[in-house]
Design a protein around this motif. Sequence first.
Motif, PDB file in Angstrom:
ATOM      1  N   SER A 224     -20.630  -3.326 -51.065  1.00 45.37           N
ATOM      2  CA  SER A 224     -19.975  -4.169 -52.066  1.00 45.37           C
ATOM      3  C   SER A 224     -20.483  -3.773 -53.453  1.00 45.37           C
ATOM      4  CB  SER A 224     -20.262  -5.644 -51.790  1.00 45.37           C
ATOM      5  OG  SER A 224     -21.646  -5.843 -51.731  1.00 45.37           O
ATOM      6  N   HIS A 225     -19.639  -4.004 -54.442  1.00 43.58           N
ATOM      7  CA  HIS A 225     -20.038  -3.768 -55.825  1.00 43.58           C
ATOM      8  C   HIS A 225     -19.087  -4.542 -56.730  1.00 43.58           C
ATOM      9  CE1 HIS A 225     -17.397  -0.186 -54.828  1.00 43.58           C
ATOM     10  NE2 HIS A 225     -16.665  -0.949 -55.606  1.00 43.58           N
ATOM     11  N   ASP A 226     -19.493  -4.734 -57.967  1.00 40.09           N
ATOM     12  CA  ASP A 226     -18.628  -5.422 -58.925  1.00 40.09           C
ATOM     13  C   ASP A 226     -17.586  -4.443 -59.448  1.00 40.09           C
ATOM     14  OD1 ASP A 226     -19.858  -7.832 -58.750  1.00 40.09           O
ATOM     15  OD2 ASP A 226     -21.346  -7.342 -60.303  1.00 40.09           O
ATOM     16  N   CYS A 227     -16.339  -4.842 -59.428  1.00 45.00           N
ATOM     17  CA  CYS A 227     -15.286  -3.994 -60.005  1.00 45.00           C
ATOM     18  C   CYS A 227     -14.062  -4.854 -60.258  1.00 45.00           C
ATOM     19  CB  CYS A 227     -14.961  -2.814 -59.091  1.00 45.00           C
ATOM     20  SG  CYS A 227     -14.113  -3.276 -57.583  1.00 45.00           S
ATOM     21  N   SER A 228     -13.002  -4.230 -60.767  1.00 44.62           N
ATOM     22  CA  SER A 228     -11.803  -4.993 -61.129  1.00 44.62           C
ATOM     23  C   SER A 228     -10.971  -5.390 -59.908  1.00 44.62           C
ATOM     24  CB  SER A 228     -10.937  -4.140 -62.064  1.00 44.62           C
ATOM     25  OG  SER A 228     -10.474  -3.010 -61.330  1.00 44.62           O
ATOM     26  N   GLN A 229     -11.343  -4.877 -58.751  1.00 47.45           N
ATOM     27  CA  GLN A 229     -10.619  -5.152 -57.493  1.00 47.45           C
ATOM     28  C   GLN A 229      -9.138  -4.769 -57.591  1.00 47.45           C
ATOM     29  OE1 GLN A 229     -11.483  -9.059 -55.949  1.00 47.45           O
ATOM     30  NE2 GLN A 229     -13.686  -8.696 -56.026  1.00 47.45           N
ATOM     31  N   CYS A 230      -8.886  -3.619 -58.208  1.00 51.43           N
ATOM     32  CA  CYS A 230      -7.502  -3.146 -58.336  1.00 51.43           C
ATOM     33  C   CYS A 230      -6.938  -2.673 -56.990  1.00 51.43           C
ATOM     34  CB  CYS A 230      -7.431  -2.016 -59.357  1.00 51.43           C
ATOM     35  SG  CYS A 230      -8.257  -0.497 -58.796  1.00 51.43           S
ATOM     36  N   MET A 231      -7.807  -2.371 -56.058  1.00 47.98           N
ATOM     37  CA  MET A 231      -7.444  -1.946 -54.691  1.00 47.98           C
ATOM     38  C   MET A 231      -6.799  -0.570 -54.619  1.00 47.98           C
ATOM     39  SD  MET A 231      -8.631  -4.094 -52.662  1.00 47.98           S
ATOM     40  CE  MET A 231      -9.931  -4.724 -53.716  1.00 47.98           C
ATOM     41  N   LEU A 232      -6.938   0.220 -55.674  1.00 51.28           N
ATOM     42  CA  LEU A 232      -6.405   1.592 -55.619  1.00 51.28           C
ATOM     43  C   LEU A 232      -7.113   2.392 -54.529  1.00 51.28           C
ATOM     44  CD1 LEU A 232      -5.862   2.829 -59.272  1.00 51.28           C
ATOM     45  CD2 LEU A 232      -4.221   2.872 -57.387  1.00 51.28           C
ATOM     46  N   CYS A 233      -8.396   2.148 -54.357  1.00 58.31           N
ATOM     47  CA  CYS A 233      -9.152   2.869 -53.324  1.00 58.31           C
ATOM     48  C   CYS A 233      -8.569   2.570 -51.942  1.00 58.31           C
ATOM     49  CB  CYS A 233     -10.635   2.499 -53.374  1.00 58.31           C
ATOM     50  SG  CYS A 233     -10.934   0.729 -53.329  1.00 58.31           S
ATOM     51  N   VAL A 234      -8.309   1.276 -51.690  1.00 55.38           N
ATOM     52  CA  VAL A 234      -7.783   0.881 -50.366  1.00 55.38           C
ATOM     53  C   VAL A 234      -6.395   1.489 -50.162  1.00 55.38           C
ATOM     54  CG1 VAL A 234      -7.044  -1.087 -48.961  1.00 55.38           C
ATOM     55  CG2 VAL A 234      -9.162  -1.222 -50.294  1.00 55.38           C
TER      56      VAL A 234
ATOM     57  N   VAL B 231     -16.314  -7.571 -49.868  1.00 56.51           N
ATOM     58  CA  VAL B 231     -16.953  -6.448 -49.160  1.00 56.51           C
ATOM     59  C   VAL B 231     -15.905  -5.396 -48.805  1.00 56.51           C
ATOM     60  CG1 VAL B 231     -18.234  -5.783 -47.076  1.00 56.51           C
ATOM     61  CG2 VAL B 231     -18.730  -7.967 -48.199  1.00 56.51           C
ATOM     62  N   PHE B 232     -16.212  -4.117 -49.100  1.00 56.50           N
ATOM     63  CA  PHE B 232     -15.371  -2.993 -48.648  1.00 56.50           C
ATOM     64  C   PHE B 232     -15.871  -2.568 -47.270  1.00 56.50           C
ATOM     65  CE2 PHE B 232     -15.113  -2.763 -53.239  1.00 56.50           C
ATOM     66  CZ  PHE B 232     -13.764  -2.537 -53.449  1.00 56.50           C
ATOM     67  N   THR B 233     -14.938  -2.383 -46.344  1.00 55.31           N
ATOM     68  CA  THR B 233     -15.316  -1.982 -44.987  1.00 55.31           C
ATOM     69  C   THR B 233     -14.517  -0.750 -44.598  1.00 55.31           C
ATOM     70  OG1 THR B 233     -15.720  -4.283 -44.418  1.00 55.31           O
ATOM     71  CG2 THR B 233     -15.479  -2.753 -42.573  1.00 55.31           C
TER      72      THR B 233
ATOM     73  N   GLU C 189     -12.245   9.274 -55.261  1.00 58.39           N
ATOM     74  CA  GLU C 189     -11.573   9.995 -56.360  1.00 58.39           C
ATOM     75  C   GLU C 189     -10.619   9.113 -57.150  1.00 58.39           C
ATOM     76  OE1 GLU C 189      -9.510  13.333 -54.707  1.00 58.39           O
ATOM     77  OE2 GLU C 189     -11.404  14.158 -53.974  1.00 58.39           O
ATOM     78  N   ASN C 190      -9.988   8.152 -56.454  1.00 55.53           N
ATOM     79  CA  ASN C 190      -8.946   7.364 -57.116  1.00 55.53           C
ATOM     80  C   ASN C 190      -9.457   6.112 -57.816  1.00 55.53           C
ATOM     81  OD1 ASN C 190      -6.313   8.686 -56.694  1.00 55.53           O
ATOM     82  ND2 ASN C 190      -6.980   8.638 -54.570  1.00 55.53           N
ATOM     83  N   CYS C 191     -10.740   5.899 -57.781  1.00 63.38           N
ATOM     84  CA  CYS C 191     -11.277   4.700 -58.437  1.00 63.38           C
ATOM     85  C   CYS C 191     -11.258   4.885 -59.957  1.00 63.38           C
ATOM     86  CB  CYS C 191     -12.701   4.441 -57.962  1.00 63.38           C
ATOM     87  SG  CYS C 191     -13.465   3.088 -58.858  1.00 63.38           S
ATOM     88  N   PRO C 192     -10.429   4.103 -60.675  1.00 65.38           N
ATOM     89  CA  PRO C 192     -10.323   4.319 -62.131  1.00 65.38           C
ATOM     90  C   PRO C 192     -11.611   3.957 -62.878  1.00 65.38           C
ATOM     91  CG  PRO C 192      -9.047   2.387 -61.460  1.00 65.38           C
ATOM     92  CD  PRO C 192      -9.555   3.008 -60.209  1.00 65.38           C
ATOM     93  N   GLN C 193     -12.433   3.116 -62.241  1.00 64.86           N
ATOM     94  CA  GLN C 193     -13.674   2.708 -62.924  1.00 64.86           C
ATOM     95  C   GLN C 193     -14.873   3.571 -62.526  1.00 64.86           C
ATOM     96  OE1 GLN C 193     -13.131  -1.746 -61.899  1.00 64.86           O
ATOM     97  NE2 GLN C 193     -14.296  -1.674 -63.807  1.00 64.86           N
ATOM     98  N   HIS C 194     -14.631   4.507 -61.603  1.00 63.98           N
ATOM     99  CA  HIS C 194     -15.701   5.389 -61.115  1.00 63.98           C
ATOM    100  C   HIS C 194     -16.904   4.616 -60.574  1.00 63.98           C
ATOM    101  CE1 HIS C 194     -13.358   8.529 -62.919  1.00 63.98           C
ATOM    102  NE2 HIS C 194     -13.418   7.928 -64.083  1.00 63.98           N
ATOM    103  N   VAL C 195     -16.622   3.499 -59.930  1.00 68.15           N
ATOM    104  CA  VAL C 195     -17.746   2.737 -59.355  1.00 68.15           C
ATOM    105  C   VAL C 195     -17.799   2.879 -57.833  1.00 68.15           C
ATOM    106  CG1 VAL C 195     -17.930   0.990 -61.170  1.00 68.15           C
ATOM    107  CG2 VAL C 195     -16.303   0.654 -59.294  1.00 68.15           C
ATOM    108  N   PHE C 196     -16.715   3.391 -57.243  1.00 68.21           N
ATOM    109  CA  PHE C 196     -16.679   3.533 -55.786  1.00 68.21           C
ATOM    110  C   PHE C 196     -17.595   4.684 -55.377  1.00 68.21           C
ATOM    111  CE2 PHE C 196     -15.311   4.528 -51.611  1.00 68.21           C
ATOM    112  CZ  PHE C 196     -14.616   3.437 -51.106  1.00 68.21           C
ATOM    113  N   ARG C 197     -18.539   4.414 -54.521  1.00 69.91           N
ATOM    114  CA  ARG C 197     -19.457   5.453 -54.031  1.00 69.91           C
ATOM    115  C   ARG C 197     -19.415   5.455 -52.510  1.00 69.91           C
ATOM    116  NH1 ARG C 197     -19.130   7.384 -57.873  1.00 69.91           N
ATOM    117  NH2 ARG C 197     -20.373   7.443 -59.743  1.00 69.91           N
TER     118      ARG C 197
HETATM  119  S1  SF4 Z   1     -10.495   1.592 -56.928  1.00 71.71           S
HETATM  120 FE1  SF4 Z   1     -12.482   1.172 -57.831  1.00 71.71          FE
HETATM  121  S2  SF4 Z   1     -12.096  -0.560 -59.192  1.00 71.71           S
HETATM  122 FE2  SF4 Z   1     -10.366  -0.465 -57.809  1.00 71.71          FE
HETATM  123  S3  SF4 Z   1     -10.951  -1.841 -56.102  1.00 71.71           S
HETATM  124 FE3  SF4 Z   1     -11.592   0.226 -55.520  1.00 71.71          FE
HETATM  125  S4  SF4 Z   1     -13.725   0.315 -56.174  1.00 71.71           S
HETATM  126 FE4  SF4 Z   1     -12.803  -1.401 -57.256  1.00 71.71          FE
END
Ligand code: SF4
Length: 327
Positions: A270-280, A294-296, A312-320
């Motif tokens: 888990s991490h703080d982000c905008s929850q745009c869900m582009l990653c999902v 929580v991301f699973t 790669e698609n995380c616009p905030q570059h917080v997804f690790r």
């Molecule tokens: S793409 Fe990045 S900012 Fe958007 S929900 Fe996923 S982790 Fe959060």
Amino acid sequence: QHIKCGMIAGPGELSDMERTVTGWRSKVLDKSLIAQNGPVINMRSGMTVNEGTAPEGITGTGVIALIFAAMRDGRIEESKIRNDPIRINRKISFSEDDFREAGKAIGAIRAGHLTLMLTAGVDPERIKTMYMAGASGTYVDPVKSKEIGLIIPDCTTVKQVCYTSLELAKDFLLKPEMIGDLNALRDKLVTKHVMFASSDIFSELYVQEYAFWNDGMPLNRYRRVLERYGAEGYLDRTKEHVLVKPHERDIGDIGESLDIVDLGTSMSMSHDCSQCMLCVRSCPEHALSFGDGVFTVNTGKCLGTACGRCQENCPQHVFRYSAFRLN
Ligand code: SF4
Ligand code: SF4
């Protein structure tokens, strides 16, 4: 990567097919990644006898075996599957779309082999030994691979060398000074590099492959193209080969301390982000989900770091991806 029931090798995956008197017996990996008996599929009648271990997905090696079996028995002809799809059980099937996706990769490999040989001016008939590494070097049946075009038809020895990255890691630990040899090899590779994306030979050959696997184009035109390059007969030869395979499986032979995880095991972070869900949404395998902050990721479906689209698609570059931990 876009094969509907395709998964990376793990327990419960269909990894091979063996001819029996009643049809093709699927082989399903157990917890130790040893292939056990699964359902028997009759390619001609389309009947399946559900016995043995029920598969939950198909590995790349299983895809090769399925295509080989279906082509052998005329279930796949001119890139069409009769009685599409091929049903393994209620959960698992292999469709014409899957066949086309697999064909893109198989065609790229055959065109790639030819491109390397033709660019280097090597007559394919001079290639006597072929090395297979990774999953191909462990689980793929070289006879089936050769028949569908994944192995150079002229080689008379096939060496399956398992996961070379694990072997290399072990060698490094035992002999750190080998870094010099590897750097020299890297320099050679860089100076004699063939880039398929800009190779006219690859481009011409891959068009033929694509038309064959996707549209069922007869091979005659492809044969004529190869004649022009002096590689006549390549598509029609198959020499018998001797198989050299020092290990039965990959991980167990190298280090028993590595864990083999069950299908369906998940990892979370888990991490703080905008929850745009582009990653999902960018996950091609629907392996990633989000709930209660929580991301699973479902490790049975995830393609791992070879894919990495979520990150790669995380616009905030917080997804690790590396922040995931096994649940
Ligand atoms: S793409 Fe990045 S900012 Fe958007 S929900 Fe996923 S982790 Fe959060
Ligand atoms: S690496 Fe990310 S995008 Fe790729 S399959 Fe795994 S979870 Fe999905």
